[in-house]
Motif scaffolding. Sequence first.
Motif, PDB file in Angstrom:
ATOM      1  N   ALA A   1      -1.162 -13.023  -2.576  1.00 58.94           N
ATOM      2  CA  ALA A   1      -1.984 -12.529  -3.676  1.00 58.94           C
ATOM      3  C   ALA A   1      -2.755 -11.281  -3.262  1.00 58.94           C
ATOM      4  O   ALA A   1      -3.501 -11.286  -2.288  1.00 58.94           O
ATOM      5  CB  ALA A   1      -2.958 -13.614  -4.128  1.00 58.94           C
ATOM      6  N   GLY A   2      -2.550 -10.208  -3.985  1.00 56.30           N
ATOM      7  CA  GLY A   2      -3.275  -8.970  -3.747  1.00 56.30           C
ATOM      8  C   GLY A   2      -2.659  -8.066  -2.691  1.00 56.30           C
ATOM      9  O   GLY A   2      -3.036  -6.903  -2.582  1.00 56.30           O
ATOM     10  N   THR A   3      -1.726  -8.579  -1.899  1.00 55.37           N
ATOM     11  CA  THR A   3      -1.167  -7.785  -0.807  1.00 55.37           C
ATOM     12  C   THR A   3      -0.307  -6.638  -1.326  1.00 55.37           C
ATOM     13  O   THR A   3      -0.341  -5.532  -0.785  1.00 55.37           O
ATOM     14  CB  THR A   3      -0.352  -8.677   0.153  1.00 55.37           C
ATOM     15  OG1 THR A   3      -1.205  -9.718   0.634  1.00 55.37           O
ATOM     16  CG2 THR A   3       0.160  -7.890   1.323  1.00 55.37           C
ATOM     17  N   VAL A   4       0.448  -6.865  -2.385  1.00 54.74           N
ATOM     18  CA  VAL A   4       1.303  -5.811  -2.941  1.00 54.74           C
ATOM     19  C   VAL A   4       0.447  -4.623  -3.380  1.00 54.74           C
ATOM     20  O   VAL A   4       0.766  -3.473  -3.084  1.00 54.74           O
ATOM     21  CB  VAL A   4       2.146  -6.356  -4.119  1.00 54.74           C
ATOM     22  CG1 VAL A   4       2.904  -5.239  -4.810  1.00 54.74           C
ATOM     23  CG2 VAL A   4       3.098  -7.434  -3.633  1.00 54.74           C
ATOM     24  N   GLU A   5      -0.676  -4.901  -4.035  1.00 60.84           N
ATOM     25  CA  GLU A   5      -1.568  -3.829  -4.483  1.00 60.84           C
ATOM     26  C   GLU A   5      -2.227  -3.130  -3.296  1.00 60.84           C
ATOM     27  O   GLU A   5      -2.428  -1.909  -3.314  1.00 60.84           O
ATOM     28  CB  GLU A   5      -2.647  -4.378  -5.426  1.00 60.84           C
ATOM     29  CG  GLU A   5      -2.115  -4.888  -6.742  1.00 60.84           C
ATOM     30  CD  GLU A   5      -1.578  -6.325  -6.655  1.00 60.84           C
ATOM     31  OE1 GLU A   5      -1.870  -7.022  -5.654  1.00 60.84           O
ATOM     32  OE2 GLU A   5      -0.834  -6.718  -7.563  1.00 60.84           O
ATOM     33  N   THR A   6      -2.571  -3.889  -2.257  1.00 59.19           N
ATOM     34  CA  THR A   6      -3.196  -3.304  -1.069  1.00 59.19           C
ATOM     35  C   THR A   6      -2.237  -2.354  -0.358  1.00 59.19           C
ATOM     36  O   THR A   6      -2.635  -1.265   0.074  1.00 59.19           O
ATOM     37  CB  THR A   6      -3.646  -4.413  -0.095  1.00 59.19           C
ATOM     38  OG1 THR A   6      -4.539  -5.291  -0.788  1.00 59.19           O
ATOM     39  CG2 THR A   6      -4.346  -3.849   1.115  1.00 59.19           C
ATOM     40  N   ILE A   7      -0.975  -2.734  -0.264  1.00 55.87           N
ATOM     41  CA  ILE A   7       0.034  -1.888   0.377  1.00 55.87           C
ATOM     42  C   ILE A   7       0.234  -0.608  -0.441  1.00 55.87           C
ATOM     43  O   ILE A   7       0.323   0.493   0.117  1.00 55.87           O
ATOM     44  CB  ILE A   7       1.368  -2.646   0.538  1.00 55.87           C
ATOM     45  CG1 ILE A   7       1.202  -3.866   1.442  1.00 55.87           C
ATOM     46  CG2 ILE A   7       2.476  -1.729   1.043  1.00 55.87           C
ATOM     47  CD1 ILE A   7       0.874  -3.573   2.864  1.00 55.87           C
ATOM     48  N   ALA A   8       0.303  -0.738  -1.749  1.00 53.36           N
ATOM     49  CA  ALA A   8       0.474   0.435  -2.615  1.00 53.36           C
ATOM     50  C   ALA A   8      -0.730   1.376  -2.493  1.00 53.36           C
ATOM     51  O   ALA A   8      -0.573   2.601  -2.461  1.00 53.36           O
ATOM     52  CB  ALA A   8       0.681   0.005  -4.065  1.00 53.36           C
ATOM     53  N   ALA A   9      -1.937   0.811  -2.407  1.00 50.88           N
ATOM     54  CA  ALA A   9      -3.141   1.638  -2.257  1.00 50.88           C
ATOM     55  C   ALA A   9      -3.130   2.372  -0.917  1.00 50.88           C
ATOM     56  O   ALA A   9      -3.514   3.546  -0.841  1.00 50.88           O
ATOM     57  CB  ALA A   9      -4.392   0.769  -2.378  1.00 50.88           C
ATOM     58  N   LEU A  10      -2.681   1.696   0.131  1.00 48.78           N
ATOM     59  CA  LEU A  10      -2.578   2.344   1.441  1.00 48.78           C
ATOM     60  C   LEU A  10      -1.582   3.499   1.384  1.00 48.78           C
ATOM     61  O   LEU A  10      -1.853   4.587   1.908  1.00 48.78           O
ATOM     62  CB  LEU A  10      -2.143   1.337   2.507  1.00 48.78           C
ATOM     63  CG  LEU A  10      -1.802   1.940   3.871  1.00 48.78           C
ATOM     64  CD1 LEU A  10      -3.013   2.626   4.490  1.00 48.78           C
ATOM     65  CD2 LEU A  10      -1.245   0.876   4.792  1.00 48.78           C
ATOM     66  N   GLU A  11      -0.453   3.293   0.725  1.00 50.72           N
ATOM     67  CA  GLU A  11       0.546   4.360   0.628  1.00 50.72           C
ATOM     68  C   GLU A  11      -0.038   5.579  -0.094  1.00 50.72           C
ATOM     69  O   GLU A  11       0.199   6.719   0.309  1.00 50.72           O
ATOM     70  CB  GLU A  11       1.797   3.853  -0.093  1.00 50.72           C
ATOM     71  CG  GLU A  11       2.929   4.853  -0.064  1.00 50.72           C
ATOM     72  CD  GLU A  11       4.212   4.308  -0.635  1.00 50.72           C
ATOM     73  OE1 GLU A  11       5.278   4.668  -0.105  1.00 50.72           O
ATOM     74  OE2 GLU A  11       4.160   3.529  -1.606  1.00 50.72           O
ATOM     75  N   ARG A  12      -0.830   5.342  -1.135  1.00 44.01           N
ATOM     76  CA  ARG A  12      -1.462   6.465  -1.843  1.00 44.01           C
ATOM     77  C   ARG A  12      -2.458   7.197  -0.944  1.00 44.01           C
ATOM     78  O   ARG A  12      -2.553   8.427  -0.975  1.00 44.01           O
ATOM     79  CB  ARG A  12      -2.145   5.973  -3.115  1.00 44.01           C
ATOM     80  CG  ARG A  12      -1.172   5.620  -4.231  1.00 44.01           C
ATOM     81  CD  ARG A  12      -1.874   5.348  -5.539  1.00 44.01           C
ATOM     82  NE  ARG A  12      -2.820   4.255  -5.476  1.00 44.01           N
ATOM     83  CZ  ARG A  12      -2.513   2.961  -5.662  1.00 44.01           C
ATOM     84  NH1 ARG A  12      -1.275   2.614  -5.928  1.00 44.01           N
ATOM     85  NH2 ARG A  12      -3.445   2.039  -5.595  1.00 44.01           N
ATOM     86  N   ARG A  13      -3.189   6.467  -0.121  1.00 43.21           N
ATOM     87  CA  ARG A  13      -4.154   7.100   0.789  1.00 43.21           C
ATOM     88  C   ARG A  13      -3.450   7.942   1.853  1.00 43.21           C
ATOM     89  O   ARG A  13      -3.906   9.032   2.197  1.00 43.21           O
ATOM     90  CB  ARG A  13      -5.036   6.047   1.453  1.00 43.21           C
ATOM     91  CG  ARG A  13      -6.074   5.478   0.515  1.00 43.21           C
ATOM     92  CD  ARG A  13      -6.935   4.455   1.250  1.00 43.21           C
ATOM     93  NE  ARG A  13      -7.967   3.930   0.405  1.00 43.21           N
ATOM     94  CZ  ARG A  13      -9.187   4.451   0.284  1.00 43.21           C
ATOM     95  NH1 ARG A  13      -9.506   5.528   0.953  1.00 43.21           N
ATOM     96  NH2 ARG A  13     -10.073   3.899  -0.509  1.00 43.21           N
ATOM     97  N   VAL A  14      -2.354   7.433   2.385  1.00 41.23           N
ATOM     98  CA  VAL A  14      -1.589   8.208   3.375  1.00 41.23           C
ATOM     99  C   VAL A  14      -1.000   9.458   2.720  1.00 41.23           C
ATOM    100  O   VAL A  14      -1.022  10.543   3.298  1.00 41.23           O
ATOM    101  CB  VAL A  14      -0.494   7.335   4.032  1.00 41.23           C
ATOM    102  CG1 VAL A  14       0.433   8.182   4.895  1.00 41.23           C
ATOM    103  CG2 VAL A  14      -1.125   6.223   4.859  1.00 41.23           C
ATOM    104  N   ALA A  15      -0.497   9.307   1.510  1.00 42.26           N
ATOM    105  CA  ALA A  15       0.043  10.472   0.784  1.00 42.26           C
ATOM    106  C   ALA A  15      -1.045  11.518   0.585  1.00 42.26           C
ATOM    107  O   ALA A  15      -0.811  12.715   0.762  1.00 42.26           O
ATOM    108  CB  ALA A  15       0.611  10.025  -0.563  1.00 42.26           C
TER     109      ALA A  15
END
Length: 169
Positions: free
Chosen positions: A145-159
């Motif tokens: 729960a919530g991990t998919v959104e956390t990974i997507a948010a991290l990818e946006r921060r790295v971008a």
Amino acid sequence: MRSAHQSLDSSARRLWALQTFVLLLLLWLALDGVDAIGVGLAVAALGALLGGWLAPGEPYPWRPLRLLAFSGYFLCMSLRGGIDVARRALHPRLLLSPGYFEHRCRLPPGLPRTVFIGVISLLPGTLAVELRDDGCLQVHALVAAGTVETIAALERRVARLFSLDAAVT
């Protein structure tokens, strides 16, 4: 005669090498101080030159102010990850629903993707398992729960760190 792409690549590599030099020198100063600054300058220069020359693919220079913001996020998430693991070790009754999921990595190969995959394992309860040739990343999570959104948010921060915002929106 050099093409415009080769000139751009060469310019990007020089910028990346300069940024690497500054970062390595700051790290040297933070760890050793100014006592052996000559050695620190030589090591930082050698590391930057080798990195700029040997780095495969296109170099992706980062933005210094964005690196500060990303560093704060990185430290916060590392602390949260450590606290989460400690809580789960001390309170074995905490909910666990381990599993794997796939994340389609939209960052380009090279440094942006490497930073993204390296930082995933510092997020609370996550571990990057395998990156397939098609760009799909397998991730293991202790609590889905919530991990998919956390990974997507991290990818946006790295971008954002590498000014690749449009690549992951």
